[in-house]
Design an enzyme around this catalytic site. Sequence first.
Site, PDB file in Angstrom:
ATOM      1  CG  ASP A 241      39.201  26.200  59.983  1.00 39.03           C
ATOM      2  OD1 ASP A 241      38.946  26.524  58.810  1.00 39.03           O
ATOM      3  OD2 ASP A 241      40.294  25.757  60.340  1.00 39.03           O
ATOM      4  N   GLY A 268      38.412  31.347  64.530  1.00 39.44           N
ATOM      5  CA  GLY A 268      38.364  30.799  63.189  1.00 39.44           C
ATOM      6  C   GLY A 268      39.589  29.958  62.894  1.00 39.44           C
ATOM      7  CG  HIS A 269      42.247  28.462  59.006  1.00 38.37           C
ATOM      8  ND1 HIS A 269      42.168  27.083  59.017  1.00 38.37           N
ATOM      9  CD2 HIS A 269      43.379  28.757  58.295  1.00 38.37           C
ATOM     10  CE1 HIS A 269      43.185  26.564  58.348  1.00 38.37           C
ATOM     11  NE2 HIS A 269      43.935  27.567  57.914  1.00 38.37           N
ATOM     12  CG  PHE A 270      44.914  32.472  60.599  1.00 36.93           C
ATOM     13  CD1 PHE A 270      46.278  32.270  60.467  1.00 36.93           C
ATOM     14  CD2 PHE A 270      44.133  32.455  59.453  1.00 36.93           C
ATOM     15  CE1 PHE A 270      46.856  32.066  59.225  1.00 36.93           C
ATOM     16  CE2 PHE A 270      44.709  32.255  58.199  1.00 36.93           C
ATOM     17  CZ  PHE A 270      46.071  32.057  58.083  1.00 36.93           C
TER      18      PHE A 270
END
Length: 298
Positions: A241, A268-270
């Site tokens: 992230d 990552g973030h998603f």
Amino acid sequence: MTVGPRIPSPRHRTVEVDGVTVAYRESGPADAPVLLLLHGFPTSSHQFTRLMDALGNVPHRLIAPDYPGFGRTETPPGFSYTFDRLADIVEGFTDALGLDRFALYAFDFGAPVGLRIAVRRPERITALIVQNGNAYEEGLSDAARELTALRREVPGAEDTVRSLFTPEGVRSQYETGVADPSLIPPDGPTLDLHYLGLPGRADAQADLAFDYASNLGHYPTWQAWLRSAGIPVLVLWGAGDPFFTPAGAKAYLRDAPDAELHLFDGAGHFALETHLPQIAPLIRRFLVSGPSRGPEGA
């Protein structure tokens, strides 16, 4: 031909809350325990479509609203786009649907929205699932600190914020820190850009971006609630992230020492976009059986 267990199709509905037409999707039996799914930026409840399908046979009612300024939710003229107001509307949404008790899934913006509600209505929260939703100073990356430090009156700050709403900015939020970007379905970023392009949406998102710094002052209050809540906690985190670092995930163990934590390398973030096959079974087991104190990582 053998037919497997039937997975219920999500229903897509709206409800009026304080002049806001809140769009939401839900699946599962109306009388089942509730999991309230709170989305992040720049997406909407559509980010949970695949997760809702994957959890289709869990004995829970899954409900995912779109915040004001996101997705299919419609706001009246003059609506004030702040995190306090987003929490007001989501809290009113739970009242409108009669959600007296629910587990909370907090992703990204879902953390400051959901944790505000948890502090206001602690009796309602039965469990907490956090996925890349920050509530600790050490969880802010250098990039996140730079963004939260921006002030609208500073020359160039508005342009920096609005660069997040461009095709490049949206794709970057999905792809940064991801080991294999080909795993990211293109549908999500494409739909995000559609909603960001609706009249007034970029202005709303800019207002929220400049208000994000207000969340940092609430961190001690949210942490205190977590210490006192005594509820099951599951922390799921994409380790790549660019905004919220693994240190922020591990910090939850300070206030909820019995929490279950999983860090996903290559995500990552998603994280749901790339690691749904690993994450969905963890959520399923957590909802049915509670947390497991296994080793970190996945």
